[in-house]
Design a protein around this motif. Structure first.
Motif, PDB file in Angstrom:
ATOM      1  N   GLY A 175       1.218  -9.451   3.355  1.00 23.10           N
ATOM      2  CA  GLY A 175      -0.127  -9.962   3.516  1.00 23.10           C
ATOM      3  C   GLY A 175      -0.911  -9.324   4.639  1.00 23.10           C
ATOM      4  O   GLY A 175      -1.828  -9.942   5.197  1.00 23.10           O
ATOM      5  N   ARG A 176      -0.587  -8.102   4.980  1.00 23.53           N
ATOM      6  CA  ARG A 176      -1.295  -7.403   6.056  1.00 23.53           C
ATOM      7  C   ARG A 176      -2.068  -6.208   5.487  1.00 23.53           C
ATOM      8  O   ARG A 176      -1.785  -5.718   4.407  1.00 23.53           O
ATOM      9  N   ILE A 177      -3.036  -5.771   6.275  1.00 22.47           N
ATOM     10  CA  ILE A 177      -3.837  -4.592   5.979  1.00 22.47           C
ATOM     11  C   ILE A 177      -3.429  -3.507   6.973  1.00 22.47           C
ATOM     12  O   ILE A 177      -3.219  -3.804   8.156  1.00 22.47           O
ATOM     13  N   PRO A 178      -3.346  -2.246   6.524  1.00 24.86           N
ATOM     14  CA  PRO A 178      -3.654  -1.714   5.193  1.00 24.86           C
ATOM     15  C   PRO A 178      -2.414  -1.631   4.312  1.00 24.86           C
ATOM     16  O   PRO A 178      -1.277  -1.769   4.786  1.00 24.86           O
ATOM     17  N   SER A 179      -2.677  -1.380   3.047  1.00 30.12           N
ATOM     18  CA  SER A 179      -1.647  -0.938   2.099  1.00 30.12           C
ATOM     19  C   SER A 179      -2.184   0.298   1.404  1.00 30.12           C
ATOM     20  O   SER A 179      -3.384   0.388   1.127  1.00 30.12           O
ATOM     21  N   LEU A 180      -1.308   1.240   1.128  1.00 25.05           N
ATOM     22  CA  LEU A 180      -1.701   2.458   0.423  1.00 25.05           C
ATOM     23  C   LEU A 180      -0.907   2.538  -0.866  1.00 25.05           C
ATOM     24  O   LEU A 180       0.323   2.672  -0.844  1.00 25.05           O
ATOM     25  N   MET A 181      -1.613   2.418  -1.998  1.00 23.21           N
ATOM     26  CA  MET A 181      -0.972   2.552  -3.300  1.00 23.21           C
ATOM     27  C   MET A 181      -1.038   4.008  -3.730  1.00 23.21           C
ATOM     28  O   MET A 181      -2.121   4.600  -3.833  1.00 23.21           O
ATOM     29  N   LYS A 187      -5.014   4.451  -3.665  1.00 21.55           N
ATOM     30  CA  LYS A 187      -5.892   3.326  -3.348  1.00 21.55           C
ATOM     31  C   LYS A 187      -5.533   2.796  -1.962  1.00 21.55           C
ATOM     32  O   LYS A 187      -4.368   2.505  -1.685  1.00 21.55           O
ATOM     33  N   LEU A 188      -6.549   2.675  -1.105  1.00 21.97           N
ATOM     34  CA  LEU A 188      -6.347   2.100   0.216  1.00 21.97           C
ATOM     35  C   LEU A 188      -6.906   0.692   0.219  1.00 21.97           C
ATOM     36  O   LEU A 188      -8.110   0.485   0.054  1.00 21.97           O
ATOM     37  N   PHE A 189      -6.031  -0.286   0.396  1.00 22.24           N
ATOM     38  CA  PHE A 189      -6.458  -1.669   0.534  1.00 22.24           C
ATOM     39  C   PHE A 189      -6.885  -1.843   1.986  1.00 22.24           C
ATOM     40  O   PHE A 189      -6.078  -1.717   2.911  1.00 22.24           O
ATOM     41  N   ASN A 190      -8.148  -2.182   2.176  1.00 23.41           N
ATOM     42  CA  ASN A 190      -8.855  -1.855   3.392  1.00 23.41           C
ATOM     43  C   ASN A 190      -9.792  -2.996   3.788  1.00 23.41           C
ATOM     44  O   ASN A 190     -10.343  -3.685   2.938  1.00 23.41           O
TER      45      ASN A 190
END
Length: 215
Positions: A52-58, A2-5
């Motif tokens: 609290g930054r973008i992106p995150s990769l789960m 999952k890419l938080f985007n």
């Protein structure tokens, strides 16, 4: 994965390009940086990424990777085809130097958090726009002298340097940065954006894109 985007985040844009180039399946989870003071600062997202930054990769096992340089290096190490770094260590250093100019000398100074501080200090929008363009132009002059004439930043195929450059060019155009002094960069932009991976990763193609709005 999952890419938080966020559609207009240049750091998320970098990761999208790499994921598309390597043919990896991933789910996009939209995190709007402009709505309600920034959804990235809400408790729901901070539980994913306390920074609290973008992106995150789960990852598939639930572990979360943060910071686009670290995510991109992870993708390169674990999914080596197509390679985004040259073979020779000296050439890798050159590619990483271009990445660092963008990632360290342009992006942090133009990050939304910095722009909010400038506005809060009383600077008007003309000052803020000039600030953005200053750091882009100053560093694009350096990059223009570093890239070759073979269609991409380094060689005949995209590398991590192109992955960093194209989102920054998108930002440059978004903020009306004059590009006439950077013909090599413009040619690289044209070549990269003709490739399916770059086209699919572009901001306008994201499900959360607001093309005619401010969000």
């Amino acid at each position: 994965m999952k890419l938080f985007n966020y559609w207009r985040s240049s750091t998320a844009y970098r990761v999208r390009i790499a994921l598309e180039m390597k043919g990896l399946n991933y789910e996009r989870v939209a995190v709007n940086l402009a709505r309600n003071g920034g959804e990235n600062l809400a408790a729901q997202y901070l539980a994913v990424n306390p920074h609290g930054r973008i992106p995150s990769l789960m990852l598939d096992d639930g572990r979360v990777l943060i910071q686009s340089p670290a995510i991109l290096e992870y993708l390169e190490e674990c999914h080596q085809q197509p390679p985004l770094l040259p073979v020779a260590p000296e050439d890798r250093a050159t590619v990483r130097a271009i990445c660092a100019i963008i990632g360290c000398d342009i992006h942090p100074l133009n990050n939304v958090s910095i722009l909010r501080v400038l506005r809060a200090a009383g600077h008007d929008e003309d000052f803020v726009q000039a600030w953005i363009r200053r750091w882009i132009e100053e560093n694009f002059r350096v990059i223009e002298g570093m890239v070759g004439d073979r269609g991409f930043c380094f060689g005949d195929a995209p590398t991590l340097a192109d992955v960093y450059l194209i989102p920054q060019v998108y930002n440059a155009r978004r903020f009306d940065t004059p590009m006439e002094a950077f013909p090599k960069i413009c040619k690289i932009e044209q070549n990269c954006c003709s490739l399916p991976a770059f086209a699919k990763a572009s901001p306008e193609q994201q499900p959360d894109a607001v093309i005619h709005g401010a969000n």
